[in-house]
Design a protein around this motif. Sequence first.
Motif, PDB file in Angstrom:
ATOM      1  N   UNK A   2      50.822  39.883  40.591  1.00  0.00           N
ATOM      2  CA  UNK A   2      51.393  40.989  41.362  1.00  0.00           C
ATOM      3  C   UNK A   2      52.045  41.966  40.386  1.00  0.00           C
ATOM      4  N   UNK A   3      51.684  43.255  40.508  1.00  0.00           N
ATOM      5  CA  UNK A   3      52.280  44.292  39.672  1.00  0.00           C
ATOM      6  C   UNK A   3      52.841  45.394  40.553  1.00  0.00           C
ATOM      7  N   UNK A   4      53.853  46.047  40.065  1.00  0.00           N
ATOM      8  CA  UNK A   4      54.454  47.185  40.756  1.00  0.00           C
ATOM      9  C   UNK A   4      53.865  48.444  40.138  1.00  0.00           C
ATOM     10  N   UNK A  22      50.842  45.748  44.087  1.00  0.00           N
ATOM     11  CA  UNK A  22      49.409  45.464  44.162  1.00  0.00           C
ATOM     12  C   UNK A  22      49.169  44.043  43.660  1.00  0.00           C
ATOM     13  N   UNK A  23      48.431  43.285  44.442  1.00  0.00           N
ATOM     14  CA  UNK A  23      48.104  41.916  44.053  1.00  0.00           C
ATOM     15  C   UNK A  23      46.627  41.799  43.743  1.00  0.00           C
ATOM     16  N   UNK A  24      46.295  41.010  42.738  1.00  0.00           N
ATOM     17  CA  UNK A  24      44.908  40.775  42.361  1.00  0.00           C
ATOM     18  C   UNK A  24      44.844  40.217  40.963  1.00  0.00           C
ATOM     19  N   UNK A  25      43.643  40.147  40.435  1.00  0.00           N
ATOM     20  CA  UNK A  25      43.445  39.685  39.063  1.00  0.00           C
ATOM     21  C   UNK A  25      43.069  40.875  38.205  1.00  0.00           C
ATOM     22  N   UNK A  26      43.974  41.276  37.342  1.00  0.00           N
ATOM     23  CA  UNK A  26      43.775  42.438  36.485  1.00  0.00           C
ATOM     24  C   UNK A  26      44.045  42.036  35.042  1.00  0.00           C
ATOM     25  N   UNK A  27      43.017  41.963  34.228  1.00  0.00           N
ATOM     26  CA  UNK A  27      43.210  41.604  32.821  1.00  0.00           C
ATOM     27  C   UNK A  27      43.879  42.741  32.054  1.00  0.00           C
ATOM     28  N   UNK A  29      45.215  47.173  32.240  1.00  0.00           N
ATOM     29  CA  UNK A  29      45.658  48.275  33.076  1.00  0.00           C
ATOM     30  C   UNK A  29      44.447  49.019  33.655  1.00  0.00           C
ATOM     31  N   UNK A  30      43.380  49.150  32.864  1.00  0.00           N
ATOM     32  CA  UNK A  30      42.194  49.830  33.372  1.00  0.00           C
ATOM     33  C   UNK A  30      41.524  49.033  34.494  1.00  0.00           C
ATOM     34  N   UNK A  31      41.572  47.707  34.426  1.00  0.00           N
ATOM     35  CA  UNK A  31      41.010  46.892  35.510  1.00  0.00           C
ATOM     36  C   UNK A  31      41.775  47.153  36.806  1.00  0.00           C
ATOM     37  N   UNK A  32      43.079  47.310  36.725  1.00  0.00           N
ATOM     38  CA  UNK A  32      43.888  47.672  37.889  1.00  0.00           C
ATOM     39  C   UNK A  32      43.462  49.039  38.402  1.00  0.00           C
ATOM     40  N   UNK A  33      43.308  49.982  37.496  1.00  0.00           N
ATOM     41  CA  UNK A  33      42.901  51.338  37.893  1.00  0.00           C
ATOM     42  C   UNK A  33      41.537  51.310  38.587  1.00  0.00           C
ATOM     43  N   UNK A  34      40.600  50.548  38.076  1.00  0.00           N
ATOM     44  CA  UNK A  34      39.277  50.446  38.696  1.00  0.00           C
ATOM     45  C   UNK A  34      39.374  49.887  40.120  1.00  0.00           C
ATOM     46  N   UNK A  64      45.554  48.146  27.701  1.00  0.00           N
ATOM     47  CA  UNK A  64      46.755  47.308  27.630  1.00  0.00           C
ATOM     48  C   UNK A  64      46.622  46.114  28.579  1.00  0.00           C
ATOM     49  N   UNK A  65      46.849  44.895  28.082  1.00  0.00           N
ATOM     50  CA  UNK A  65      46.791  43.728  28.969  1.00  0.00           C
ATOM     51  C   UNK A  65      47.960  43.737  29.955  1.00  0.00           C
ATOM     52  N   UNK A  66      47.731  43.178  31.129  1.00  0.00           N
ATOM     53  CA  UNK A  66      48.771  43.091  32.154  1.00  0.00           C
ATOM     54  C   UNK A  66      49.176  41.637  32.374  1.00  0.00           C
ATOM     55  N   UNK A  67      50.418  41.465  32.811  1.00  0.00           N
ATOM     56  CA  UNK A  67      50.940  40.139  33.158  1.00  0.00           C
ATOM     57  C   UNK A  67      51.621  40.230  34.517  1.00  0.00           C
ATOM     58  N   UNK A  68      51.721  39.111  35.189  1.00  0.00           N
ATOM     59  CA  UNK A  68      52.383  39.059  36.484  1.00  0.00           C
ATOM     60  C   UNK A  68      53.788  39.649  36.382  1.00  0.00           C
ATOM     61  N   UNK A  69      54.136  40.517  37.323  1.00  0.00           N
ATOM     62  CA  UNK A  69      55.468  41.112  37.352  1.00  0.00           C
ATOM     63  C   UNK A  69      55.602  42.404  36.567  1.00  0.00           C
ATOM     64  N   UNK A  70      54.531  42.841  35.895  1.00  0.00           N
ATOM     65  CA  UNK A  70      54.595  44.089  35.135  1.00  0.00           C
ATOM     66  C   UNK A  70      54.817  45.276  36.061  1.00  0.00           C
ATOM     67  N   UNK A  71      55.404  46.314  35.484  1.00  0.00           N
ATOM     68  CA  UNK A  71      55.534  47.601  36.156  1.00  0.00           C
ATOM     69  C   UNK A  71      54.589  48.570  35.458  1.00  0.00           C
ATOM     70  N   UNK A  72      53.739  49.208  36.242  1.00  0.00           N
ATOM     71  CA  UNK A  72      52.742  50.137  35.721  1.00  0.00           C
ATOM     72  C   UNK A  72      53.014  51.517  36.300  1.00  0.00           C
TER      73      UNK A  72
END
Length: 81
Positions: A2-4, A22-27, A29-34, A64-72
């Motif tokens: 989960x990321x904010x 947003x919840x999901x599997x995002x390796x 930041x670009x994966x989150x954007x996609x 940039x790699x993402x981790x649970x709890x990150x703020x983007x």
Amino acid sequence: MKVQVQYFARYREVLGLDSESVEGEFATLDALRQTLLQRGEVWQVLAEQNLMCARNQELCKPTEPLADGDEVAFFPPVTGG
């Protein structure tokens, strides 16, 4: 995971959102954007080539790699004068 996610300036106006969780599997930041781009037409604003981003309040690249709890944060490039 989960990321904010925060949206700034024109992105906030176009999307009608300041922030969301947003919840999901995002390796990366670009994966989150996609994932966000898949939401539909208005979200294509985040497809801009020169989009700027930050992870935990530090500017970064889309790889940039993402981790649970990150703020983007996503924001358009800043122009000076």
